[in-house]
Design an enzyme around this catalytic site. Structure first.
Site, short mmCIF file in Angstrom:
data_model
loop_
_atom_site.label_atom_id
_atom_site.label_comp_id
_atom_site.label_asym_id
_atom_site.label_seq_id
_atom_site.Cartn_x
_atom_site.Cartn_y
_atom_site.Cartn_z
N HIS A 17 0.84 -1.20 0.00
CA HIS A 17 0.00 0.00 0.00
C HIS A 17 0.88 1.26 0.00
O HIS A 17 0.62 2.22 -0.71
CB HIS A 17 -0.87 0.07 1.27
CG HIS A 17 -1.83 -1.05 1.45
ND1 HIS A 17 -1.96 -1.73 2.63
CD2 HIS A 17 -2.73 -1.60 0.60
CE1 HIS A 17 -2.91 -2.65 2.51
NE2 HIS A 17 -3.39 -2.60 1.29
N LYS A 41 -17.61 -7.28 8.59
CA LYS A 41 -16.25 -7.83 8.48
C LYS A 41 -15.56 -7.82 9.85
O LYS A 41 -15.73 -6.88 10.62
CB LYS A 41 -15.45 -6.98 7.50
CG LYS A 41 -14.75 -7.79 6.42
CD LYS A 41 -14.23 -6.91 5.33
CE LYS A 41 -12.94 -7.43 4.75
NZ LYS A 41 -12.45 -6.58 3.66
N ARG A 90 -1.45 -6.33 -8.36
CA ARG A 90 -0.32 -7.21 -8.07
C ARG A 90 -0.17 -8.34 -9.07
O ARG A 90 0.93 -8.78 -9.36
CB ARG A 90 -0.50 -7.86 -6.67
CG ARG A 90 -0.25 -6.94 -5.54
CD ARG A 90 -0.76 -7.52 -4.25
NE ARG A 90 -2.21 -7.47 -4.22
CZ ARG A 90 -2.94 -7.65 -3.13
NH1 ARG A 90 -2.36 -7.92 -1.99
NH2 ARG A 90 -4.24 -7.58 -3.18
N SER A 127 -2.23 -7.81 2.99
CA SER A 127 -2.59 -7.67 4.40
C SER A 127 -2.93 -9.03 5.03
O SER A 127 -2.61 -9.28 6.19
CB SER A 127 -3.80 -6.73 4.55
OG SER A 127 -3.44 -5.42 4.24
#
Ligand code: ADP
Length: 151
Positions: A17, A41, A90, A127
């Site tokens: 990030h 979440k 990515r 993450s």
């Protein structure tokens, strides 16, 4: 003034990030790092911790702001008058996922999504992997900015 929203969970902020945000600053006058709040979440870090990690990592960078938001990203963009969404890519899986979101967002609002390809050195960082390393007592410090601290 060209402003871009960089939305995500940032649970926690990673060097991946960090790289995208730093490079985004060279393209935009302001980058608004927006932490999406999703009550369904479960997060490892509290909203306050996630926000502080980002604020501390960019304490010397006046062009970077950190905010939190609820609801649709495009609605939040309209609310604060931002025309661009910044996302990092990515791998092909990211591309397919991001493509569907970007197309949907374009149907909902006239907002352009700008993609930056990850740097080679941080392309493997996610993450979810950082959280796994933390849970299992590994050295997570190589994967995150020094502002990210585990109690
Ligand atoms: P989300 O909950 O939307 O997956 P993340 O916090 O995981 O949010 O990611 C936010 C943005 O950062 C996404 O655009 C994602 O592709 C990008 N990103 C995550 N990790 C990396 C990385 N290692 N390199 C480049 N971009 C990344």
């Amino acid at each position: 003034m060209k402003r871009a929203l960089f939305p995500g969970s940032f649970d926690p902020l990673t060097l991946g990030h960090y790289d995208i945000i730093k490079r985004g600053v060279t393209l935009f006058d302001e980058i608004i790092v927006a932490i999406g709040v999703n009550s369904d979440k479960k997060y490892m870090f509290t909203l306050g911790e996630r926000k502080r990690f980002i604020e501390e990592a960019f304490a010397d960078e006046p062009k970077i702001k950190v905010v939190t938001y609820k609801g649709l990203t495009v609605d939040f963009c309209k609310e604060i008058g931002v025309d661009f969404i910044l996302r990092g890519l990515r791998n092909p899986a990211d591309f397919e996922f991001e493509k569907a979101i970007a197309h949907t967002n374009r149907d909902l609002a006239p907002i352009e999504t700008v993609f930056l390809l990850t740097s080679a050195q941080t392309s493997y960082i996610a993450s979810s992997i950082v959280r796994d390393v933390i849970r299992n007592g590994g050295d997570y410090t190589k994967l995150v900015p020094s502002s990210v601290k585990v109690n």
